[in-house]
Enzyme design. Structure first.
Site, PDB file in Angstrom:
ATOM      1  CE1 TYR A 148       0.199   0.573   4.573  1.00 53.43           C
ATOM      2  CE2 TYR A 148      -0.897  -1.567   4.517  1.00 53.43           C
ATOM      3  CZ  TYR A 148      -0.200  -0.581   5.212  1.00 53.43           C
ATOM      4  OH  TYR A 148       0.073  -0.763   6.549  1.00 53.43           O
ATOM      5  CE  LYS A 163       5.684  -0.494   7.062  1.00 50.41           C
ATOM      6  NZ  LYS A 163       6.799  -1.405   7.297  1.00 50.41           N
TER       7      LYS A 163
END
Ligand code: HXC
Length: 286
Positions: A148, A163
């Site tokens: 993702y 992230k």
């Protein structure tokens, strides 16, 4: 898959190395001849993992650290150098994550995830990078990202933001440190690999959700730890000497299946799909 001494002479720091995927990767590194430094918050778990590795003939140093503290990260590097003489690799695996509706997140909740994932990983990366630069022999830094980073994801907004930031770090440093210091910087984006920690934080009802989740993966199963550990070993090794600044997905094709406009057909019975498509085919004029 590899020669047994593929990583001989290397010293690799694995954050979150006492449990879950970090432990699996550390064990694989040690099997392939590397010295491993297990760095995480819970010392007892690190010690137990280090003992398991040493019982099999490997070399492992457990070091307690909260990666949110930059000084503590620098100390992990100091301890690694004191024991093994150098640091040649870093596996950024430690993370924090939980499911929460975005509108319900408190500032602390947001901060807890971003502080660990984005800032903590940066602190560790900088501490190791400084050491590698001083040593002058290059190195390999690999971060566990997630698929993702490309798509974003509902209910884990802080993790998706953090992230994605690490993907930007990966690409930025691959050029900045790659060109001047021969330090390669890469990411791995795993799909679902069952671990106690991730499942407890991210899978509310495993019985119901596991079978459902597998339907959305072309390979129809979750990943095996050994599959991730072998990719992580490859990226640390000299065999990957020309791989720099990339993120390798290891998710059985999961995120692509969710993305392609017509991919929902793969979740239907194939004979029915063919019949439907056949019925749409224009008849040839005789
Ligand atoms: C809402 C929550 C929450 C939850 C914590 N908080 N859990 N809010 N829902 N489920 C809030 C708390 O209320 C608090 O805010 C703030 O977050 C900090 O909580 P602490 O417990 O004090 O923080 P800390 O001890 O630092 O814990 C960090 C953590 C924790 C991220 C919250 O879960 C953790 O350390 N986890 C590490 C292990 C882990 O998560 N592993 C899974 C990673 S898997 P208030 O406002 O109340 O003070 C992963 C994979 C992604 O990342 C890819 C999958 C495909």
């Amino acid at each position: 898959m590899f020669v047994s001494d593929l990583l001989k002479g290397q010293t690799i720091i694995v954050t979150g190395g006492g449990s879950g995927l970090g432990k699996s990767m550390a064990q694989r590194y040690a099997e392939l001849g590397a010295n491993v430094v297990l760095a995480a918050r819970t010392f007892e778990r690190l010690e137990a993992t280090a003992k398991e590795i040493e019982a099999k003939g490997g070399q492992a140093l457990p070091v307690a650290v909260d990666i949110r503290d930059p000084e503590a990260c620098a100390d992990v590097v100091r301890q690694a150098v004191a024991r093994f003489g150098a640091v040649t690799g870093l596996m950024n695996n430690a993370a924090g994550n939980f499911l929460c509706a975005a509108e319900d997140l408190s500032p602390n909740g947001f901060g807890a995830v971003v502080d660990i994932v984005l800032k903590g990983t940066w602190f560790m990366t900088q501490a190791v990078g400084r050491q590698m630069i001083e040593q002058g022999n290059g190195g390999s830094i690999v971060s566990i990202l997630t698929t993702y980073v490309y798509t974003g994801s509902s209910f884990v907004v802080p993790s998706a933001m953090a992230k994605a930031g690490l993907l930007a770090m990966t690409k930025s440093l691959a050029v900045e440190w790659g060109s001047a210091y021969d330090i390669r910087v890469n990411g791995i984006a795993p799909g679902p690999f069952p671990t106690e920690g991730a499942w407890a934080a991210l899978v509310p009802d495993p019985k119901m959700m596991e079978e459902e989740a597998k339907k959305h993966i072309p390979m129809k199963r979750f990943g095996e730890h050994s599959e991730l550990a072998n990719l992580a070993a490859y990226l640390m090794s000299p065999m990957a000497g020309y791989v720099n600044g990339t993120c390798i997905d290891i998710d059985g094709g999961e995120w692509l299946q969710g993305a392609g406009e017509f991919n929902r057909f793969v979740e239907m019975d194939r004979a029915n799909v063919k019949q439907l498509l056949g019925a749409m085919r224009p008849k040839k004029a005789k």
